[in-house]
Design a protein around this motif. Structure first.
Motif, mmCIF file in Angstrom:
data_model
loop_
_atom_site.group_PDB
_atom_site.id
_atom_site.type_symbol
_atom_site.label_atom_id
_atom_site.label_comp_id
_atom_site.label_asym_id
_atom_site.label_seq_id
_atom_site.Cartn_x
_atom_site.Cartn_y
_atom_site.Cartn_z
ATOM 1 N N SER A 1 42.316 14.158 34.340
ATOM 2 C CA SER A 1 43.087 13.520 35.414
ATOM 3 C C SER A 1 44.594 13.708 35.214
ATOM 4 N N LYS A 2 45.003 13.889 33.967
ATOM 5 C CA LYS A 2 46.417 14.086 33.657
ATOM 6 C C LYS A 2 46.954 15.366 34.274
ATOM 7 N N TYR A 3 46.066 16.353 34.461
ATOM 8 C CA TYR A 3 46.498 17.664 34.952
ATOM 9 C C TYR A 3 46.031 17.925 36.391
ATOM 10 N N SER A 4 45.496 16.907 37.033
ATOM 11 C CA SER A 4 45.014 17.085 38.404
ATOM 12 C C SER A 4 46.155 17.367 39.380
ATOM 13 N N SER A 5 47.396 17.045 38.969
ATOM 14 C CA SER A 5 48.543 17.320 39.836
ATOM 15 C C SER A 5 48.720 18.813 40.090
ATOM 16 N N TYR A 6 48.179 19.632 39.185
ATOM 17 C CA TYR A 6 48.272 21.083 39.365
ATOM 18 C C TYR A 6 47.437 21.552 40.552
ATOM 19 N N LEU A 7 46.523 20.721 41.018
ATOM 20 C CA LEU A 7 45.674 21.108 42.150
ATOM 21 C C LEU A 7 46.470 21.187 43.446
ATOM 22 N N ILE A 8 47.406 20.246 43.643
ATOM 23 C CA ILE A 8 48.168 20.222 44.899
ATOM 24 C C ILE A 8 49.644 20.548 44.689
ATOM 25 N N GLY A 9 50.139 20.450 43.453
ATOM 26 C CA GLY A 9 51.517 20.802 43.157
ATOM 27 C C GLY A 9 52.531 19.764 43.624
ATOM 28 N N ASP A 10 53.747 19.901 43.111
ATOM 29 C CA ASP A 10 54.836 19.002 43.504
ATOM 30 C C ASP A 10 56.154 19.733 43.293
ATOM 31 N N ILE A 11 56.649 20.362 44.344
ATOM 32 C CA ILE A 11 57.855 21.168 44.221
ATOM 33 C C ILE A 11 59.101 20.316 44.001
ATOM 34 N N LEU A 12 59.030 19.030 44.339
ATOM 35 C CA LEU A 12 60.174 18.146 44.129
ATOM 36 C C LEU A 12 60.412 17.863 42.645
ATOM 37 N N SER A 13 59.447 18.208 41.807
ATOM 38 C CA SER A 13 59.593 17.954 40.369
ATOM 39 C C SER A 13 60.242 19.125 39.634
ATOM 40 N N ILE A 14 60.599 20.186 40.331
ATOM 41 C CA ILE A 14 61.132 21.378 39.678
ATOM 42 C C ILE A 14 62.511 21.086 39.076
ATOM 43 N N THR A 15 62.760 21.679 37.895
ATOM 44 C CA THR A 15 64.020 21.463 37.184
ATOM 45 C C THR A 15 64.921 22.697 37.308
ATOM 46 N N LYS A 16 66.170 22.542 36.907
ATOM 47 C CA LYS A 16 67.122 23.655 36.975
ATOM 48 C C LYS A 16 66.704 24.789 36.042
ATOM 49 N N GLN A 17 66.129 24.445 34.886
ATOM 50 C CA GLN A 17 65.663 25.476 33.959
ATOM 51 C C GLN A 17 64.518 26.285 34.574
ATOM 52 N N GLU A 18 63.650 25.606 35.288
ATOM 53 C CA GLU A 18 62.533 26.291 35.937
ATOM 54 C C GLU A 18 63.014 27.154 37.105
ATOM 55 N N ILE A 19 64.053 26.702 37.788
ATOM 56 C CA ILE A 19 64.654 27.505 38.852
ATOM 57 C C ILE A 19 65.231 28.786 38.268
ATOM 58 N N ALA A 20 65.844 28.676 37.086
ATOM 59 C CA ALA A 20 66.405 29.854 36.424
ATOM 60 C C ALA A 20 65.314 30.867 36.095
ATOM 61 N N SER A 21 64.154 30.377 35.648
ATOM 62 C CA SER A 21 63.046 31.285 35.336
ATOM 63 C C SER A 21 62.526 31.962 36.602
ATOM 64 N N LEU A 22 62.518 31.237 37.714
ATOM 65 C CA LEU A 22 62.115 31.822 38.996
ATOM 66 C C LEU A 22 63.073 32.936 39.401
ATOM 67 N N PHE A 23 64.357 32.706 39.180
ATOM 68 C CA PHE A 23 65.365 33.708 39.524
ATOM 69 C C PHE A 23 65.161 34.984 38.707
#
Length: 263
Positions: free
Chosen positions: A105-127
């Motif tokens: 249940s701790k990882y069930s959030s991966y089923l639907i995702g939550d883009i509002l939780s993205i961090t600046k470091q993760e944005i850098a990796s996307l770039f």
């Protein structure tokens, strides 16, 4: 919301670019299998004590993708059968490991995702991923297209089809795993298929096909994010609904053009 908007501006072009090759190669089921394998990547990360699950997901997804590609190339079984087996095994193994530890249940959030939780470091990796994909597309576009459209012709021109296919499946694995946390496992495949599927309905050539796919992907991403913000729905699912509407509109346009041509 600012971080989510920036992320959409980076993720949607990625989806639009890669979507064209997924549709050309008829690999929609393949990208879906990679999304399903993410649970096993998370489970392995938990077992190995890796705090950053993206690392374990990415490593497993790359191995998973190359494994599927290698077995498909053996031509012992049909590609859809092989992908179906890998997809079922991947998601089942992840569920078994995580549920056995009592933490699914701790990882069930991966089923639907939550883009509002993205961090600046993760944005850098996307770039970084976006720049890498654009660079690979720039230097390998013709060979990738030739390998996807006509394998025999590509081989006759000295193109290492196997190498470019492996490069492509690794790209898919990276994009799926890097964006899964924010988009969601249940809709990631739709975002990798719908932009190009819609563009293919109305595109006149390869160039317009790619441009339209990217534009559709970006429009769906931005409008879906805004809609989800105001009505409080899942961003990933909202983006897919917009993409689906665009597909049906372009499909009707294509039918109208074909009927007009026949007349």
């Amino acid at each position: 919301m600012k971080n989510a908007f920036i992320a959409i501006l980076l993720i949607s072009p990625l989806f639009g670019i890669v979507s064209t090759m997924i549709v050309n190669n008829k690999m929609s089921f393949f990208s879906d299998a990679l999304g399903h394998s993410a649970l096993t990547g998370i489970a392995l990360g938990v077992m190995l004590g890796i705090d950053n699950y993206i690392i374990s997901m990415m490593a497993f997804a790359i191995i998973f993708a190359i494994g599927i590609s290698t077995i498909i190339n053996s031509e012992i079984s049909s590609s859809d059968t092989i992908i179906g087996v890998f997809s079922s095994a991947g998601i089942s193994l992840g569920i078994v490991i995580l549920s056995c530890r009592g933490s699914f249940s701790k990882y069930s959030s991966y089923l639907i995702g939550d883009i509002l939780s993205i961090t600046k470091q993760e944005i850098a990796s996307l770039f970084v991923i976006l720049i890498a994909v654009i660079f690979i597309w720039f230097i390998s576009f013709n060979k990738l297209i030739m390998s996807s459209l006509n394998k025999e012709l590509a081989l006759s021109k000295g193109v290492n089809v196997k190498l470019y296919k492996n490069i492509f499946v690794i790209l898919i694995a990276l994009i799926v795993t890097i964006s899964l946390k924010w988009v969601g496992m249940l809709v990631i495949n739709s975002l990798l298929v719908l932009p190009a599927a819609s563009a293919k309905n109305i595109a006149k050539n390869i160039r317009s096909y790619h441009i339209i796919s990217v534009l559709f992907s970006m429009f769906s991403g931005i409008s879906g994010l805004i809609i989800s913000y105001y009505i409080g729905t899942s961003a990933g699912a909202s983006i897919v609904i917009i993409s689906s509407i665009i597909f049906f509109i372009t499909f009707l346009i294509a039918i109208h053009k074909n009927s007009s041509y026949l007349k």
